[in-house]
Scaffold this motif. Structure first.
Motif, short mmCIF file in Angstrom:
data_model
loop_
_atom_site.label_atom_id
_atom_site.label_comp_id
_atom_site.label_asym_id
_atom_site.label_seq_id
_atom_site.Cartn_x
_atom_site.Cartn_y
_atom_site.Cartn_z
N GLY A 118 4.12 6.41 12.27
CA GLY A 118 2.75 6.02 11.98
C GLY A 118 2.30 6.55 10.63
N ILE A 119 1.61 5.71 9.87
CA ILE A 119 1.06 6.08 8.57
C ILE A 119 -0.42 5.76 8.57
CG2 ILE A 119 1.15 5.72 6.09
CD1 ILE A 119 4.09 5.03 6.35
N ILE A 120 -1.24 6.76 8.31
CA ILE A 120 -2.69 6.60 8.36
C ILE A 120 -3.23 5.97 7.08
CG2 ILE A 120 -4.89 7.83 8.56
CD1 ILE A 120 -3.32 10.07 10.02
N THR A 121 -4.16 5.03 7.23
CA THR A 121 -4.89 4.48 6.08
C THR A 121 -6.38 4.43 6.43
OG1 THR A 121 -4.66 2.18 6.84
CG2 THR A 121 -2.96 3.04 5.35
N PHE A 122 -7.21 4.51 5.39
CA PHE A 122 -8.65 4.36 5.56
C PHE A 122 -9.03 2.94 5.15
CE2 PHE A 122 -8.64 9.07 4.37
CZ PHE A 122 -8.67 9.49 5.69
N ASP A 128 -1.14 12.52 16.70
CA ASP A 128 -0.03 11.77 17.31
C ASP A 128 1.28 12.23 16.65
OD1 ASP A 128 1.91 9.87 18.03
OD2 ASP A 128 0.46 8.23 18.02
N PRO A 129 2.25 12.72 17.43
CA PRO A 129 3.51 13.23 16.85
C PRO A 129 4.30 12.17 16.09
CG PRO A 129 3.66 13.06 19.25
CD PRO A 129 2.22 12.88 18.90
N ARG A 130 3.99 10.91 16.31
CA ARG A 130 4.68 9.84 15.58
C ARG A 130 4.08 9.61 14.20
NH1 ARG A 130 3.83 5.59 20.34
NH2 ARG A 130 1.82 6.67 20.16
N THR A 131 2.95 10.25 13.91
CA THR A 131 2.30 10.10 12.60
C THR A 131 2.90 11.10 11.62
OG1 THR A 131 0.21 9.41 13.62
CG2 THR A 131 0.11 10.23 11.35
N THR A 132 3.40 10.60 10.50
CA THR A 132 4.07 11.47 9.53
C THR A 132 3.48 11.41 8.13
OG1 THR A 132 5.71 9.71 9.23
CG2 THR A 132 6.28 11.48 10.75
N MET A 133 2.61 10.45 7.86
CA MET A 133 2.07 10.31 6.50
C MET A 133 0.65 9.77 6.53
SD MET A 133 3.55 8.04 3.26
CE MET A 133 4.78 9.22 2.71
N LEU A 134 -0.13 10.15 5.52
CA LEU A 134 -1.42 9.53 5.24
C LEU A 134 -1.34 8.94 3.84
CD1 LEU A 134 -5.01 10.82 5.83
CD2 LEU A 134 -4.35 10.09 3.55
N MET A 135 -1.74 7.69 3.69
CA MET A 135 -1.75 7.06 2.37
C MET A 135 -3.20 6.96 1.91
SD MET A 135 1.37 4.32 2.48
CE MET A 135 1.64 4.44 0.70
N LEU A 136 -3.51 7.74 0.90
CA LEU A 136 -4.87 7.87 0.39
C LEU A 136 -5.03 7.07 -0.89
CD1 LEU A 136 -7.55 9.53 0.82
CD2 LEU A 136 -6.55 11.24 -0.71
N CYS A 153 -4.22 17.32 7.81
CA CYS A 153 -2.82 16.95 7.60
C CYS A 153 -1.91 18.18 7.72
CB CYS A 153 -2.65 16.28 6.24
SG CYS A 153 -3.38 14.61 6.18
N GLY A 154 -2.38 19.31 7.26
CA GLY A 154 -1.60 20.54 7.37
C GLY A 154 -1.41 20.96 8.82
N ARG A 155 -2.43 20.76 9.62
CA ARG A 155 -2.38 21.16 11.03
C ARG A 155 -1.31 20.38 11.79
NH1 ARG A 155 -7.95 20.29 12.82
NH2 ARG A 155 -8.33 21.93 11.28
N TYR A 156 -1.04 19.13 11.34
CA TYR A 156 -0.11 18.29 12.09
C TYR A 156 1.11 17.87 11.25
CZ TYR A 156 -4.16 18.19 15.11
OH TYR A 156 -5.23 18.57 15.91
N ASP A 157 1.34 18.56 10.16
CA ASP A 157 2.52 18.32 9.30
C ASP A 157 2.59 16.86 8.85
OD1 ASP A 157 4.78 19.03 7.87
OD2 ASP A 157 6.15 18.64 9.55
N VAL A 158 1.49 16.38 8.31
CA VAL A 158 1.41 15.02 7.79
C VAL A 158 1.44 15.07 6.26
CG1 VAL A 158 -0.06 12.97 7.59
CG2 VAL A 158 0.13 14.17 9.78
#
Length: 396
Positions: free
Chosen positions: A118-122, A165-173, A196-201
């Motif tokens: 999973g990759i987070i986007t806004f 979510d453990p499947r989330t590994t990145m946020l694209m800002l 992001c630091g709390r969940y290693d993203v």
């Protein structure tokens, strides 16, 4: 002013995507005779020092392979620029070149995530970010931005939910944010980094619009994250600031050695772990070494265009709203007040008004019935586009 941003320049017959490439983007719509005010590309000449540098290189007449020396000069120039403009001290050794910021998105995705992650986007967000996730078989974990009277903020509760979510590994800002024009505050970025630091993203940040801010301060997410252990990848290029998109040259700052090695590996896998082309290196270096006076005048002109568009829309386009962007030369127009569907909004703007704007739904479903308008053009051209919208509005 030293630079003539009022000058109208014919860009046809030069393979311009902005001016000649739009008809194929809107099948089923008659855009004949339309004014292009879409794609993030300015209708201004680049700084004369850049033109001179590129001309000198072209006149040499030999266009063989470019060495790492040109790449090093470019990196040195952008590192100095980052230090002066964004107050972030970056070591040249942590900078990797890429054939553009958009390709860097996919390199980053492939470097630190795997298919199905999973990759987070806004959302709404710059659509190549979404494409880089989908094309690489990752999952776009959308965190919709919160909007009130045209002002957008981050829903940090939903961000944390997605990051947990453990499947989330990145946020694209996107910073400054394209298309809504927000310049994220240092406090907002600190909260992003903390979550992001709390969940290693890992955070990828597209900062190509970093120079184009109005009354705000751009804070590189990499600088905010220093000392926290959060991995960041920040991408920069001269393309927007100095109108050099066709040079296909970007600098990617990756402080973490392991992430940097994986990023370079992805470049190698695609055969692109090579120095920038001669024109990309020379033109970008000249822009960062000598382009600051140009940028200072450009910002004044762009602010004038933003103010002009805001006043015009408020006075002449009932049902259409615009909030002045804090960053970028892209305005995010809200057409919801016209009571049209998404398809009807497209037809109203593109076919009836004959003004080519980026449909808001390109940036995600949160952009339905919005349009992104590029104001980086001579004011007479901006006025002509707005007049077309006004006349179309009068017929509704």
């Amino acid at each position: 002013m030293k630079y003539n941003f009022d000058q109208r320049i014919d860009r046809t017959d030069f393979n311009s995507t902005k001016w000649e490439g739009y008809p194929g983007e809107f099948p089923g719509l008659d855009t004949t005779g339309a004014i292009p005010m879409w794609i993030a590309d300015m209708d201004f000449l680049s700084p004369p020092e850049v033109i001179e540098a590129l001309t000198k290189r072209a006149e040499h007449g030999i266009y063989g392979y470019n060495s790492r020396l040109g790449e090093k000069k470019f990196i040195r120039a952008i590192v100095q620029w980052i230090a002066k403009r964004y107050h972030w001290q970056v070591d040249e050794s942590v900078v990797v070149t890429s054939p553009g910021v958009v390709p860097a998105m996919s390199f980053a995705v492939r470097a630190v995530t795997k298919p199905g992650d999973g990759i987070i986007t806004f959302s709404p967000v710059y659509y190549p970010i979404t494409s880089s996730i989908q094309n690489n078989e990752r999952v776009n974990k959308i965190v919709p931005l919160q909007e009130k009277d045209g002002y957008y903020t981050i829903d940090f509760e939903k961000l944390e939910e997605a990051a947990r979510d453990p499947r989330t590994t990145m946020l694209m800002l996107c910073s400054p944010h394209n298309p809504v024009g927000r310049v994220w505050t240092e406090e907002e970025l600190k909260r992003i980094v903390e979550i992001c630091g709390r969940y290693d993203v890992t955070i990828f940040s597209d900062e190509i619009h970093a120079d184009l801010v109005f009354g705000c301060v751009h804070h590189p997410v990499g600088a905010v994250a220093e000392g926290t252990g959060v991995k960041t990848i920040c991408a920069y290029a001269a393309g927007k600031t100095f109108n050099l998109a066709c040079l296909n040259t970007a600098a990617v700052v990756i402080p973490d050695a392991d992430v940097r090695e994986k990023f370079v590996h992805q470049l190698a896998c695609t055969g692109l772990a090579t120095p920038p082309g001669a024109f990309g290196a020379v033109g970008s270096e000249a822009a960062y070494l000598y382009g600051e006076p140009y940028l200072e005048e450009l910002l004044v002109y762009l602010q004038g265009n933003i103010d002009y568009a805001y006043d015009y829309i408020r006075e002449n386009l009932p049902g259409v709203r615009m909030r002045k962007p804090e960053g970028t030369y892209l305005t995010w127009l809200d057409f919801r007040g016209l009571g049209l569907s998404t398809e009807e909004t497209d037809r109203f703007v593109l076919e009836k008004a004959k003004a080519i704007l980026d449909p808001g739904w390109w940036f995600g479903e949160e952009g339905a019935c919005f349009m992104r308008m590029n104001v980086a053009c001579p004011r007479s051209l901006l006025n002509e586009g707005l007049e077309r919208l006004k006349h179309a509005r009068e017929t509704l």
